[in-house]
Structures are given as C-alpha cells and as structure tokens.
Design an enzyme around this catalytic site. Sequence first.
Site, PDB file in Angstrom:
ATOM      1  N   CYS A   2     -34.117   7.366 -11.177  1.00 26.75           N
ATOM      2  CA  CYS A   2     -34.539   8.311 -10.425  1.00 26.75           C
ATOM      3  C   CYS A   2     -34.264   7.967  -8.939  1.00 26.75           C
ATOM      4  O   CYS A   2     -34.378   6.843  -8.547  1.00 26.75           O
ATOM      5  CB  CYS A   2     -36.272   8.233 -10.255  1.00 26.75           C
ATOM      6  N   ARG A  27     -28.348   8.076  -9.888  1.00 25.16           N
ATOM      7  CA  ARG A  27     -29.614   7.155 -10.416  1.00 25.16           C
ATOM      8  C   ARG A  27     -30.300   7.735 -11.479  1.00 25.16           C
ATOM      9  O   ARG A  27     -31.257   7.280 -12.131  1.00 25.16           O
ATOM     10  CB  ARG A  27     -30.640   7.087  -9.206  1.00 25.16           C
ATOM     11  N   TRP A  72     -34.383  10.506 -14.043  1.00 32.56           N
ATOM     12  CA  TRP A  72     -34.019   9.949 -15.382  1.00 32.56           C
ATOM     13  C   TRP A  72     -35.512   9.700 -16.268  1.00 32.56           C
ATOM     14  O   TRP A  72     -36.201   8.825 -15.776  1.00 32.56           O
ATOM     15  CB  TRP A  72     -33.254   8.516 -14.960  1.00 32.56           C
ATOM     16  N   ASN A  98     -40.405   7.169  -8.535  1.00 38.04           N
ATOM     17  CA  ASN A  98     -39.480   6.288  -9.510  1.00 38.04           C
ATOM     18  C   ASN A  98     -40.201   4.883  -9.878  1.00 38.04           C
ATOM     19  O   ASN A  98     -40.750   4.238  -9.275  1.00 38.04           O
ATOM     20  CB  ASN A  98     -38.201   5.860  -8.403  1.00 38.04           C
ATOM     21  N   GLY A  99     -40.188   4.672 -11.326  1.00 42.27           N
ATOM     22  CA  GLY A  99     -40.833   3.828 -11.917  1.00 42.27           C
ATOM     23  C   GLY A  99     -41.721   4.151 -12.982  1.00 42.27           C
ATOM     24  O   GLY A  99     -41.401   5.129 -13.538  1.00 42.27           O
ATOM     25  N   GLU A 481     -16.388  -6.506 -22.557  1.00 41.53           N
ATOM     26  CA  GLU A 481     -16.427  -5.506 -21.470  1.00 41.53           C
ATOM     27  C   GLU A 481     -15.683  -4.269 -21.705  1.00 41.53           C
ATOM     28  O   GLU A 481     -15.926  -3.245 -21.310  1.00 41.53           O
ATOM     29  CB  GLU A 481     -15.993  -6.147 -20.231  1.00 41.53           C
ATOM     30  N   LYS A 485     -17.122  -0.371 -21.663  1.00 45.40           N
ATOM     31  CA  LYS A 485     -16.476   0.635 -20.959  1.00 45.40           C
ATOM     32  C   LYS A 485     -16.329   1.787 -21.750  1.00 45.40           C
ATOM     33  O   LYS A 485     -16.631   2.882 -21.286  1.00 45.40           O
ATOM     34  CB  LYS A 485     -15.281   0.375 -20.320  1.00 45.40           C
ATOM     35  N   GLU A 488     -19.692   3.580 -23.368  1.00 46.31           N
ATOM     36  CA  GLU A 488     -20.492   4.225 -22.178  1.00 46.31           C
ATOM     37  C   GLU A 488     -19.903   5.651 -21.729  1.00 46.31           C
ATOM     38  O   GLU A 488     -20.842   6.259 -21.402  1.00 46.31           O
ATOM     39  CB  GLU A 488     -21.143   3.190 -21.069  1.00 46.31           C
ATOM     40  N   HIS A 504     -15.250 -13.439 -40.800  1.00 49.75           N
ATOM     41  CA  HIS A 504     -16.555 -13.678 -41.135  1.00 49.75           C
ATOM     42  C   HIS A 504     -17.320 -12.349 -41.444  1.00 49.75           C
ATOM     43  O   HIS A 504     -18.670 -12.593 -41.572  1.00 49.75           O
ATOM     44  CB  HIS A 504     -17.284 -14.643 -40.274  1.00 49.75           C
ATOM     45  N   LYS A 601     -27.425   4.785 -12.973  1.00 50.15           N
ATOM     46  CA  LYS A 601     -26.475   3.584 -12.398  1.00 50.15           C
ATOM     47  C   LYS A 601     -27.487   2.340 -12.209  1.00 50.15           C
ATOM     48  O   LYS A 601     -27.203   1.303 -12.529  1.00 50.15           O
ATOM     49  CB  LYS A 601     -25.945   3.955 -11.033  1.00 50.15           C
TER      50      LYS A 601
END
Length: 606
Positions: A2, A27, A72, A98-99, A481, A485, A488, A504, A601
């Site tokens: 947010c 955000r 968000w 925000n939170g 990584e 990438k 996402e 295995h 983000k």
Amino acid sequence: MCGIVAYVGAKDAAPILLEGLQRLEYRGYDSAGVVVSNKGLKVRKVKGRVADLAKVVPARFKGGLGIGHTRWATHGVPSDVNAHPHLSADERVAVVHNGIIENADELRAKLEADGAVFVSETDTEVLAHLIARTVEDTPSLEEAVRLALKSVVGTYGIAVIDGQRPGEVVVARNGSPIVLGIGEKEMFAASDVAALVRYTRQVVHLEDGELAVLKADGFHTFASGGRETAKEPLTVDVEAGHYDTGGYEHYLLKEISEQPDTVARTLRGRLDERFHIAHLGGLNMDARETRSFRRVKIIGCGSAYYSGQIGAQLVEELARIPADAEPASEFRYRNPVVDPDTLYVAISQSGETYDTLAAVQELKRKGGRVIGIVNAVGSAIAREVDGGIYLHAGPEVSVASTKAFTSTAIAFALLALHFGRVHDLSPADGRRIVDGLAKLPDQIEEILKQGDHIAELARKYATNPSMMFVGRVRGYPVAREGAQKLKEISYIHAEAYPASELKHGPLALIGPDMPTVAIVPDDELLDKNLTTLGEIRARGGNVLMVGHRRPDAKLADDSIVVPKNEIELDPILLTIPLQLLAYHAAVALERDVDRPRNLAKSVTVE
Ligand code: AGP
C-alpha cells in the site's frame, strides 16, 4: 504494501496525489482512491490502477488538502468499497492506511454494538469510526488520532484529515513507513520518497510510535506519549528521473540494463588495489572486532535471502568463517538463539520488509550485533542496524528485484574480502578478488549484449508449463534466484533444486514438457554437473545450460555462455542471463512485467 500520499498547501491536492500514487503503485495496485477537503470531503475511489482512478477524478476536484492511497488487499477483496480512503459515517473524517490492525474484528464488534455501521470489509474503517467518536470533543485532530491509536494493536502508516479542520493532515507510523516532505509553504507525506522527489528533496522520516501534524507552513512531530520531538530534515540524493522508465519498455529491463553502472556504484571507493582489501567504513567495526566473530548469520526474504545464500558461500570461501542464510520470515518466529560471537547480516533492497525488520528488532532486543546490506538510504532497517553497507544501486521500481540482487551479492563479496583479509586470505588471493570485482561491470555489459539470443530462448521455453532450475553448491542460489524471477513475472511454474538432489526425487518430474535450466560454471564441480545433464537428457528432458563453455550437443539443447571471472564471483555473472530469460518469457506471455499479479514491491505486512 500500500502507498500513502498526503498534501497540504496552496495548490490543488488532487493532481499531486495522483502523481504521487503513480510513483507508489509498485507498493500495491489493486485499487486506489483520493479524498480532498473543500467545504466537506470529496472522495473518488476505484478497484484497479491509479490510471483508472485518474479517469474518475473530475477536473473540478478542487481543494488544497488531501490524502490518497494505492492498495494491496489484506482485509477484503479488491473493490471500490474496500478501496481507501475510508470515511466515518458522518463523512467528516477520512483515513488512508498501510499495515494491518490485528484487533480489527474486536474493535469492529464494539463499535457496531455502539451503533456504528460499517460499509467495507477492511480493518482500516475501524480507525475512521474510532477517530470520529472523539474528534468533536477533543481540542485537535491530533488528539483524536492519538486516542484512537491507543486502542489499536497492529501495524500502521496512516494519514487522516477532518473535513471541519481544512488546514491540516495528521500522519502516524508504527511499522509501516511514513516520510514527510518539506516544501515552500506546503507539506507532503508519503510511504516513500518516490512520491515526493518531484516536489522536494527535504524529508523527515517518522520513527515507530511517532505522529506528525502537517500544515502548509510546517510540521510538528510527537512521540507516542504526546511529547514533541525534534527532527532534523535530510536531503535525499535522488531525482524524479530515477523513477522513470528512461525510454525502456519496462522498469525491469531498465533495471537489468543499468547493472554495469549500478555495480560500479556499489564498488566505488571500496576497492583498495594497494593492500587488496575492501574499505567498508559503514560497518563501524575495527579490525579487532572484525576478527572476533566466529559465525556469520544472514537473513532476508525472497530474492534478498537468495543473495544471502551467495553471500554465505562467499564468506565461507574467502574468510573461512562458517556462514549461512535463512529466510528472515522464518528466523523471527523460531525464537532464535542469539549468539554474541555471531555477526548477523540483514539484507533488504527496500529497507522496509516487515519480516526482516522484525527479525532485526528481535536480534537487537537479545543483544545481537546486526549489520545491514540495504539499498534504500535512511529506511527503517538501515536506521535499526549497528552499521552496514549501502548498495547505491538507485531506486528499484519493478517488483522483481534485479540490480539490487546483483549489488547485494557484490556487497557480500566486499564483506567476505574484508573479513578474509583480517583472517587468512593471502594478499595474492585478495588481489585476485579485487581484480575480479573490478572486471564485473564490463563482463555484465558483455552478457547484456546477448539480449536477442536470450529473448529467442525465452520465447522457445515459455511454451512450457513448468521449468526446473538446478545448480551445485555455488550454482544453487543462482538456480533459486533464476526460478524465483521466472515464476514471479511469467507465472511459469519453476522449481529450483541442488543438482546433486535431483536423483533423490525430482528426477521423476523430468520429461519432454519439463525442461531444465542448468547452472554449470567451470569450477571443480564441472564433471559432476555434466553427469547430471546426461541423466536429465537420458530421461527425455531438454536442457538449457548456463555456463562458461558451449556444451556438447548430447548434453544440452541450448546454452548461454557468460564471461568467466574468479570461481567465487562467477555466481554473480551467472544470474544476469536468468534475469533476461525471465523478462523475455514474461514479455512473450504478455504478463504485467513490472507489476505481477498478487505481489507488491515492499512487503510491509507479516
Ligand atoms: C524479488 O524479486 C521479490 N519481489 C521479493 O522476493 C523481494 O526480494 C523480497 O520481498 C525482499 O524485499 P526487500 O529486499 O525489499 O527486503
């Protein structure tokens, strides 16, 4: 998560709020809203992007006081009603938040029992009702906000306006960032300086528990008990242009392409070619203290954690100090044993990731020595740690981390060199690493020149529903990584495994529709890695090999060859083509590259 913007001054607030929200959209981007005060409150809010909001804000939306939000979702689906701002029933008080308010259900039940009628499913609406209950009888909005916050458990960055007090905004922070911007007879507040730098470079970061009252002619800050606090403004070293796409189609491609420069910035002034050491003055540690640590424990989330795995490897190899990385989100919940002989390293691009910040706070409470590897200057984690290394990679806007990942790995190489040279790393080996680091910007440039070849491979492999990424030892974090990438931003299912673990279990997944990206550096494990490729091919799996030489056609269908550096530094270069592979796969699949679904983000919630 947010984004919040607030404005008070002589200009019309709405265009400033919309511009700021656009900058904060990274955000959160499922809904957006603004409210301005002009003989009462005028609100517009929509499910969707800031661009959708801009379409419904009329030109005659006048008023020099306002607050805005890009969301968000945590409580309630993305919808017009759940979008912020939230208003009190009498439409006098408006709040953006925000939170997460953890006791929202309990507060809501009490307020409903008192007759309040809620219209949204959000936790935030509780705040609007709580503030409205006392705003009439308290001498100031500030007092009403403070009273309301006393009953709240949870995290917040909030901005509040009162339609009947048209000249002021009250903002408060607890766990979610709020930064004030000081203008000429105007004041701003936002979740991030990104929303402010077009108007001012003079900023003030609020600390947890602080509250601020903004008026056109200035601001006052207060500690949680009400005592006024003195804050020195900082001048931020970023420009509005740093937040533009700079002519690239996406921020992500811009940020990948910037890496020769950003890597050079991370290294600038830190390599000593005379003594083959690294200068890291920000650690605030002398040689004796540096020698005193027996272990290094690295914490971070997501890609930051994977860069920490590269870091752990570097510290062990160059300094011969046991080191390991762990997700900060797990570390903080397992009541960790905090050891005085361990150096803790917290990694964060944004410097606000709540799980990492909470882990740092837990470490500090238990007396741990914590340093940070952080990109955002003056951010919460940077302020919390005892010292650290700034990346100087510039603002990273795209949700997927690229340049910050690379610069973090480089910061670890510097840290490992620094530790190594106060322990047993020889001057000759020190020189080898210093020279290797200095070569990286040009070598990254070489890799970027292969963009067309990698784009072609991406289009070929993006037709698969799943991909496997494998690497051994130094190559394993690179594989992780790479998979991160790809998943996402392209939404292709991607799994990363140590190459040695394939047999295995996961080998059962290998077949014609599950290709493997294999990280195969020219190191002492080359033969083992080539054997793994043979095993994959024998089961009908296609292989894209990323390494230092063209593979035998029997072992791989395709390859990306990267320049060779020192074996300890090779993982940094091997990661770059995987960023491009993910980017071009996402473009081929027409994904929202910079704002992938469901993500944000800065993850400032638990
Ligand atoms: C990276 O591509 C991700 N978007 C994510 O994993 C990110 O690295 C993580 O959330 C940590 O963020 P931070 O570095 O800002 O703390």
